[in-house]
Structure formats: structure tokens, C-alpha cells
Write a protein that holds these residues in place. Structure first.
Motif, PDB file in Angstrom:
ATOM      1  N   ALA A 131      79.282   1.944  35.137  1.00  0.00           N
ATOM      2  CA  ALA A 131      77.774   2.261  35.186  1.00  0.00           C
ATOM      3  C   ALA A 131      77.364   1.588  36.765  1.00  0.00           C
ATOM      4  O   ALA A 131      76.601   2.141  37.476  1.00  0.00           O
ATOM      5  CB  ALA A 131      76.968   1.762  34.006  1.00  0.00           C
ATOM      6  N   PHE A 132      77.625   0.280  36.877  1.00  0.00           N
ATOM      7  CA  PHE A 132      76.992  -0.385  37.863  1.00  0.00           C
ATOM      8  C   PHE A 132      78.020   0.088  39.057  1.00  0.00           C
ATOM      9  O   PHE A 132      77.051   0.335  40.194  1.00  0.00           O
ATOM     10  CB  PHE A 132      77.696  -2.017  37.482  1.00  0.00           C
ATOM     11  CG  PHE A 132      77.403  -2.684  39.019  1.00  0.00           C
ATOM     12  CD1 PHE A 132      76.051  -3.123  39.024  1.00  0.00           C
ATOM     13  CD2 PHE A 132      78.523  -3.100  39.506  1.00  0.00           C
ATOM     14  CE1 PHE A 132      76.031  -4.119  40.195  1.00  0.00           C
ATOM     15  CE2 PHE A 132      78.419  -3.959  40.918  1.00  0.00           C
ATOM     16  CZ  PHE A 132      77.137  -4.374  41.180  1.00  0.00           C
ATOM     17  N   ASP A 134      78.487   2.998  39.784  1.00  0.00           N
ATOM     18  CA  ASP A 134      77.868   4.309  40.126  1.00  0.00           C
ATOM     19  C   ASP A 134      76.913   4.245  40.573  1.00  0.00           C
ATOM     20  O   ASP A 134      76.377   4.641  41.676  1.00  0.00           O
ATOM     21  CB  ASP A 134      77.938   5.144  38.930  1.00  0.00           C
ATOM     22  CG  ASP A 134      79.047   5.891  38.285  1.00  0.00           C
ATOM     23  OD1 ASP A 134      80.041   5.887  38.741  1.00  0.00           O
ATOM     24  OD2 ASP A 134      78.902   6.491  37.209  1.00  0.00           O
ATOM     25  N   ASP A 135      75.970   3.221  40.105  1.00  0.00           N
ATOM     26  CA  ASP A 135      74.776   2.822  40.733  1.00  0.00           C
ATOM     27  C   ASP A 135      74.641   2.111  42.020  1.00  0.00           C
ATOM     28  O   ASP A 135      73.911   2.965  42.863  1.00  0.00           O
ATOM     29  CB  ASP A 135      73.933   1.694  39.834  1.00  0.00           C
ATOM     30  CG  ASP A 135      73.562   2.629  38.469  1.00  0.00           C
ATOM     31  OD1 ASP A 135      73.412   3.628  38.364  1.00  0.00           O
ATOM     32  OD2 ASP A 135      72.927   1.719  37.726  1.00  0.00           O
ATOM     33  N   SER A 138      76.073   5.244  44.552  1.00  0.00           N
ATOM     34  CA  SER A 138      74.916   6.325  44.491  1.00  0.00           C
ATOM     35  C   SER A 138      73.657   5.819  45.431  1.00  0.00           C
ATOM     36  O   SER A 138      72.924   6.643  45.862  1.00  0.00           O
ATOM     37  CB  SER A 138      74.570   7.010  43.326  1.00  0.00           C
ATOM     38  OG  SER A 138      73.948   5.932  42.518  1.00  0.00           O
ATOM     39  N   LYS A 140      71.451   4.207  43.835  1.00  0.00           N
ATOM     40  CA  LYS A 140      70.490   3.859  42.670  1.00  0.00           C
ATOM     41  C   LYS A 140      70.106   2.453  42.573  1.00  0.00           C
ATOM     42  O   LYS A 140      69.092   2.020  42.428  1.00  0.00           O
ATOM     43  CB  LYS A 140      70.825   4.277  41.353  1.00  0.00           C
ATOM     44  CG  LYS A 140      69.975   4.388  40.187  1.00  0.00           C
ATOM     45  CD  LYS A 140      70.295   5.415  38.991  1.00  0.00           C
ATOM     46  CE  LYS A 140      69.574   4.804  37.874  1.00  0.00           C
ATOM     47  NZ  LYS A 140      70.466   5.031  36.636  1.00  0.00           N
ATOM     48  N   TRP A 141      71.240   1.631  42.670  1.00  0.00           N
ATOM     49  CA  TRP A 141      70.932   0.084  42.570  1.00  0.00           C
ATOM     50  C   TRP A 141      70.324  -0.187  44.247  1.00  0.00           C
ATOM     51  O   TRP A 141      71.348  -0.053  45.142  1.00  0.00           O
ATOM     52  CB  TRP A 141      72.423  -0.404  42.392  1.00  0.00           C
ATOM     53  CG  TRP A 141      72.200  -2.152  42.398  1.00  0.00           C
ATOM     54  CD1 TRP A 141      72.129  -2.855  43.595  1.00  0.00           C
ATOM     55  CD2 TRP A 141      72.264  -3.042  41.291  1.00  0.00           C
ATOM     56  NE1 TRP A 141      71.953  -4.069  43.313  1.00  0.00           N
ATOM     57  CE2 TRP A 141      72.190  -4.652  41.888  1.00  0.00           C
ATOM     58  CE3 TRP A 141      72.423  -2.798  40.054  1.00  0.00           C
ATOM     59  CZ2 TRP A 141      72.089  -5.547  40.942  1.00  0.00           C
ATOM     60  CZ3 TRP A 141      72.646  -4.015  39.108  1.00  0.00           C
ATOM     61  CH2 TRP A 141      72.171  -5.153  39.707  1.00  0.00           C
ATOM     62  N   THR A 142      69.413  -0.664  44.354  1.00  0.00           N
ATOM     63  CA  THR A 142      69.006  -1.104  45.405  1.00  0.00           C
ATOM     64  C   THR A 142      68.669  -2.579  45.655  1.00  0.00           C
ATOM     65  O   THR A 142      68.697  -3.467  44.780  1.00  0.00           O
ATOM     66  CB  THR A 142      67.601  -0.552  45.872  1.00  0.00           C
ATOM     67  OG1 THR A 142      66.549  -0.564  44.609  1.00  0.00           O
ATOM     68  CG2 THR A 142      67.858   0.917  46.232  1.00  0.00           C
ATOM     69  N   ARG A 148      69.366   0.522  50.115  1.00  0.00           N
ATOM     70  CA  ARG A 148      70.763   0.739  49.447  1.00  0.00           C
ATOM     71  C   ARG A 148      71.774  -0.356  49.883  1.00  0.00           C
ATOM     72  O   ARG A 148      71.669  -0.787  51.181  1.00  0.00           O
ATOM     73  CB  ARG A 148      71.210   2.311  50.030  1.00  0.00           C
ATOM     74  CG  ARG A 148      72.504   2.438  49.522  1.00  0.00           C
ATOM     75  CD  ARG A 148      73.364   4.002  50.034  1.00  0.00           C
ATOM     76  NE  ARG A 148      74.235   4.274  49.428  1.00  0.00           N
ATOM     77  CZ  ARG A 148      75.606   4.013  49.985  1.00  0.00           C
ATOM     78  NH1 ARG A 148      75.657   3.561  51.237  1.00  0.00           N
ATOM     79  NH2 ARG A 148      76.797   4.352  49.169  1.00  0.00           N
ATOM     80  N   LYS A 241      68.721  -9.142  42.650  1.00  0.00           N
ATOM     81  CA  LYS A 241      69.142  -7.684  43.039  1.00  0.00           C
ATOM     82  C   LYS A 241      70.427  -7.910  43.835  1.00  0.00           C
ATOM     83  O   LYS A 241      70.980  -7.051  44.252  1.00  0.00           O
ATOM     84  CB  LYS A 241      68.095  -7.095  43.841  1.00  0.00           C
ATOM     85  CG  LYS A 241      66.775  -6.916  42.702  1.00  0.00           C
ATOM     86  CD  LYS A 241      66.925  -5.602  41.651  1.00  0.00           C
ATOM     87  CE  LYS A 241      66.983  -4.285  42.238  1.00  0.00           C
ATOM     88  NZ  LYS A 241      67.490  -3.381  41.118  1.00  0.00           N
TER      89      LYS A 241
END
Ligand code: F6P
Length: 551
Positions: A131-132, A134-135, A138, A140-142, A148, A241
Motif C-alpha cells: 500500500a505504501f 502504491d502511494d 502514484s 498519493k504520498w506527498t 510528489r 512525511k
């Protein structure tokens, strides 16, 4: 400490039989062995999963492997293999199970150790890693500023570095090229300074990888990275983050300031040098994606199953491991060259150095008594063809016997033509070198052959290629994630086979501890503290260092 039963392997009839066999074989040249047995190339080739192992260019006859397999049985290899796969505490000096093979069990498999469903635990972490991944991939994890992530920096050392960097380099062809990966391991400040100097903190993510989370190199580099990030982004809040951790030590990770939600765990039954397929592979997964990482794990599992099920005489890791024993203990060799004909595998020798040498560089057996044989092979190497223009000279004509592993692939990862290749592409030329080198090592060139080419008599001895230099050739159709997994598991089990014959605990590494303690103790004397209690040579060196640094 649990019992580690050992036998004096040199006192067994199987050892004596090999010693006698060695006396009969050592004087034979590979030219003679091939001439005597025309079916030898085919007979002495085995396959497992997607790998083919040609071991016909070894100083053996068809009788050798059965004798070596008998030795392995006398050393209890089948029982010890079963014990490892079952999760018994075969790492006795640390009182731990050795279950890296559980890290690649498929989701539907089951393995319960000490009442705990190990497979469920493994897949729970794999799912979180997925999941991490993918984030991050993609976007999604900023980062802290909402941008990005474009660079992932793995900070770790030993098994928390060599595996990820080797596999990332090996599988670059499968990596997301919009993401950059870097690896920092050395406590030499150069490493972190060079790795970060052109990066933007806003788009950089650090993966701090340390099984123990106490390793001084990793923690020092991680703190330097955190300073760089906080200074760059102007806020301590940015850490959440931009830092994730991979470790077995949740408490220390928390102490460093990384939230447990951003920690990926593994277990004490995974040795550092056997941990690439645990969460330590997170940076690799981010690079190649979770699906490719799953293929990589499936490849490892396929080799595990081969190792577990195939008879010793057809078992790739058993054959290769026992041939190592044959050379170390009967021919007296010391080193083992690894020659991958794949630029992508350029870090494989370094990775194998830790795997094999930290595992089998031991002088006492599992019960604490001195070993009764030489142990450990000194692994080294470089990719062909670069090595050909550097050190192959010594392997071909030097006075030492150096068994070598040639590793090659039929399909190129890049198809590039050559102008005047008569239909051959670059990869054909590359592989022609592999086949030529292993052949030249085995068969050489005689003085008569050289003289017949018109070579002046006084030059002939310099050009004689003695041959009779042994090698294995490991081939696969293509370097894929699965095939890389198979290769790594192959060498893991080679290491285990050898450790079992030598009666040693291949899963501890006490020999690295003293240097760590001394470095900690020495620290203050470099910066102005008293220089006492040190040996005379070290005292003089420290004084000179301090003088140069004006201290
Ligand atoms: O060099 C000793 C060692 O313990 C290795 O076995 C290990 O891979 C490395 O240090 C790093 O340890 P850690 O992952 O705990 O930081």
C-alpha cells in the motif's frame, strides 16, 4: 543455549572415501576427464526452477558427486534442512530460528512457530509495504510541502544495504524511471553528503533500514539526513512525511521520532544478510512495484522448494555448496570468483561477500569446539567482460586454483545491434565471452598448439594456458525478478550446505562485534580525550591524526 550436535566430519568413512577419491582425481586434467567421458557435459548439468547449472567443468568424475552427497548425509544435511524450514532454533548461539524461507511463502501456506502464524504476519507486512509502495509511486504520498516524492534514499548498512542496492541495480530494467533511488551506508560523511547534495528535501523520502536500529553508521547517517531535511524544509513536522523505518525494534524507531505507522517490521528469525525479502526490501519494492516484488519472492520460493525436495545429487544449491567443500577441503583453495555476465549484477559479488563470509567465516563449531576443517570461501568478483581486462590473467595463468561461477542469461535486457557482427547482436558478443572464458579456463592451450602457430620458442612458455581451472556455468533464459530471487535463494542455500558440512552456525556474526566496541571506545581519544590504554601502534596513529586535525 540450545544444543548444537556436531560430528567430526573428517573422522567419517565418507570423508576418507572422498580423500581417497581426491588422490585419484587431482592429477587428471579436464581435457582428459572430458575425453574419457563423452557424455559428461550432459550428465553433469542439472536444473532447478528456471536455473541451469553446468558443473561439468569441475575437477570431478561421475563418482564425485555421490561421494559428496554421502558426506552431506553424514553431516546431517537433510535433517538440518528440515529443521531450518520448520523454524527450529538452529541459530543456537543467538537462540533463534532461521526462517528467511518463511518470508517468501505464499499467502495460502501455513507455518506456525511458537504458536504464531508466521505466514499471516509476513503477508500483513507485505500488504502494508504494498500500500505504501502504491502511494509513493502514484504520488498519493506527498512530502511536507505537498509535492510528489521523486527520490528515495535507503539508509542502512550490511544486510540492510547490500541486498537492496544489489537487487535494485539488478532489476533497474523493471524500475519506475521517474523515481530515483539512492543508497547511503558508510559512516564516511562523504556518503550522505554526496547522496543528498543535489536533492530537494521537499521531494526526498528516507527509508531508514536497520534490523536492530542500534547500528552506529545507520543512526548517524539518519540523524544527518534528518538535520538536512529539517533545515531544508524549516520544520520538525516534515520528518513524518519524509522518514519511514524498517526494523525489528519498534521502541528505538519511536525514540528516533518515526511514527510506528511509518514503520515496517520484521522478526528476529530473519538474519541481516538474509533479509532482502523482508521489509528490508522496501526500497526495492518502491522501485519495481509490489507485483514485481511478489515475482521476486515467488522466485526465491521456487528455489526453496527445489532445495527442499530435490535429491542431493540433482539439487543445485547442494551440488554447488558441496563442490565448494571439495575445493576448500580437498584441493586447499581459498577463494571463489563470481563472474556475472550481466552489468545489472555488478553488485552481486559484494552482496555475496556478506552472505557467505559473514555466515561461514567461523573457527568454532556450533558447540563451541574448534573446527576440524578449513571453513569459508573468500568470495570476490566483477562482472564480465570487465574482469577479463583486469584479473582473469591470474585465474588463467597464476599459481592459484580459483573455482569460478559464470552467470549468464540468454535474453538481453536491451537488444542492441552491432555493425559488423554477422548477424550477432551485442548480447551475443557478450555471451560469447562467457562461453570462451570458461572453456579457456578448463581446457587451456598446450605448448605444442602454441608452437604450431609459429610462436618463437622462447615465447611459447609465456603463452601456455595450463587449463584445468574449474568453473560452474549458471544460465537462465532472462534476468527477471523471479530469476534474481532464484539466484539469491540458490546462494543462500549454498552457504547453508557448506556451513552444515563444517558444523558451524552460519547465522551468527560475533566476529564483527569487537571492532564496533573498540571504535566506540576510541572515539573520545580522537577529539581531545586522553590517548591511553591503546596499543603502541594505534597510539602513534591516533596522535598523528590529532596533530593533522590540530587537536
Ligand atoms: O555487520 C554486522 C551486522 O550486524 C550485519 O550482520 C547486519 O547486516 C548489519 O550489521 C546491519 O545491522 P542492522 O540492520 O541491525 O543495522
Amino acid at each position: 543455549m540450545p544444543d548444537f550436535p556436531v560430528t567430526d566430519i573428517t573422522a567419517t568413512p565418507e570423508w576418507s572415501a572422498l580423500a581417497e577419491h581426491h588422490r585419484a582425481v587431482e592429477g587428471k586434467h579436464l581435457r582428459e576427464l572430458f575425453a574419457d567421458d563423452p557424455g559428461r557435459a550432459e550428465a553433469l548439468t542439472a536444473s532447478g526452477a528456471d536455473l541451469v547449472l553446468d558443473y561439468s567443468k569441475h575437477r570431478i568424475t561421475r563418482d564425485t558427486l555421490p561421494l559428496l552427497a554421502a558426506l552431506a548425509r553424514a553431516a546431517g544435511l537433510p535433517e538440518r534442512t528440515a529443521a531450518m524450514f520448520a523454524g527450529e532454533r538452529i541459530n543456537t548461539s543467538e537462540d533463534r530460528a532461521v526462517l528467511h524461507t518463511a518470508l517468501r511463502l505464499p499467502r495460502e501456506a501455513s507455518l506456525t512457530v511458537d504458536g504464531q502464524d508466521v505466514v499471516a504476519d509476513v503477508h500483513e507486512v507485505l500488504d502494508r509495504m504494498g500500500a505504501f509502495t502504491d502511494d509513493v509511486r502514484s504520488g498519493k504520498w506527498t512530502g511536507h510541502t505537498g509535492e510528489r516524492i521523486s527520490t528515495v534514499v535507503n539508509i542502512g548498512i550490511g544486510g540492510s544495504d547490500l541486498g537492496p542496492v544489489m537487487a535494485y541495480e539488478a532489476l533497474r530494467a523493471y524500475a519506475d524511471r521517474s523515481l530515483q533511488l539512492r543508497f547511503v551506508s558508510n559512516i564516511d560523511p562523504t556518503d550522505i553528503a554526496e547522496a543528498t547534495r543535489d536533492l530537494d528535501p521537499a521531494t526526498t523520502l528516507f527509508v531508514v533500514s536497520s534490523k536492530t536500529f542500534t547500528t552506529i553508521e545507520t543512526l548517524t547517517n539518519a540523524k544527518a539526513a534528518r538535520r538536512w531535511l529539517v533545515e531544508g524544509l524549516g520544520s520538525e513536522d516534515a520528518v513524518a512525511k519524509h522518514f519511514v523505518a524498517v526494523s525489528t525494534n519498534a521502541e528505538k524507531v519511536g525514540g528516533f521520532g518515526i511514527d510506528e505507522a511509518n514503520m515496517f517490521g520484521f522478526w528476529d528469525w530473519v538474519g541481516g544478510r538474509y533479509s532482502l525479502d523482508s521489509a528490508i526490501g522496501l526500497s526495492l519494492m518502491v522501485a519495481i512495484g509490489k507485483e514485481r516484488f511478489a515475482e521476486f519472492l515467488a522466485g526465491m520460493h521456487a528455489m526453496d522448494e527445489h532445495f527442499r525436495a530435490a535429491p542431493l545429487e540433482e539439487n543445485l544449491p547442494a551440488i554447488a555448496g558441496l563442490l565448494g567443500v571439495w575445493y576448500v577441503n580437498f584441493f586447499g583453495t581459498e577463494t571463489h570468483a563470481v563472474l556475472p555476465y550481466s552489468q545489472y549484477l555488478h553488485r552481486l559479488p559484494a552482496y555475496l561477500q556478506q552472505l557467505t563470509m559473514e555466515s561461514n567465516g567461523k573457527s568454532v563449531r556450533g558447540d563451541g569446539t574448534p573446527v576440524v576443517t578449513a571453513t569459508g570461501e573468500i568470495y570476490w568478483g566483477e562482472p564480465g567482460t570487465n574482469g577479463q581486462h583486469a584479473f582473469y590473467q591470474l585465474i588463467h595463468q597464476g599459481t592459484r586454483l580459483i573455482p569460478a561461477d559464470f552467470i549468464g542469461f540468454a535474453e538481453p535486457n536491451h537488444a542492441l545491434p552491432v555493425e559488423d557482427g554477422d548477424g550477432a547482436d551485442m548480447h551475443d558478443l557478450f555471451m560469447a565471452n562467457l562461453f570462451a572464458q570458461s572453456s579457456a579456463l578448463a581446457f587451456g592451450k598446450t605448448a605444442e598448439e602454441i608452437a604450431a602457430e609459429g610462436t618463437p620458442a622462447d615465447v611459447v612458455p609465456h603463452k601456455v594456458m595450463p587449463g584445468n581451472r574449474p568453473s560452474s556455468t549458471i544460465l537462465a533464459a532472462e534476468l527477471t525478478p523471479s530469476v534474481l530471487g532464484q539466484l539469491i535463494a540458490f546462494y543462500e542455500h549454498v552457504t547453508f550446505v557448506q556451513g552444515t558440512i563444517w558444523g558451524i552456525d552460519s547465522f551468527d556474526q560475533w566476529g564483527v562485534e569487537l571492532g564496533k566496541v573498540l571504535a566506540r571506545e576510541l572515539g573520545p581519544s580522537l577529539t581531545g580525550g586522553p590517548v591511553d590504554g591503546l596499543d603502541a601502534s594505534t597510539t602513534a596513529l591516533v596522535r598523528r591524526y590529532r596533530e593533522w586535525r590540530g587537536r
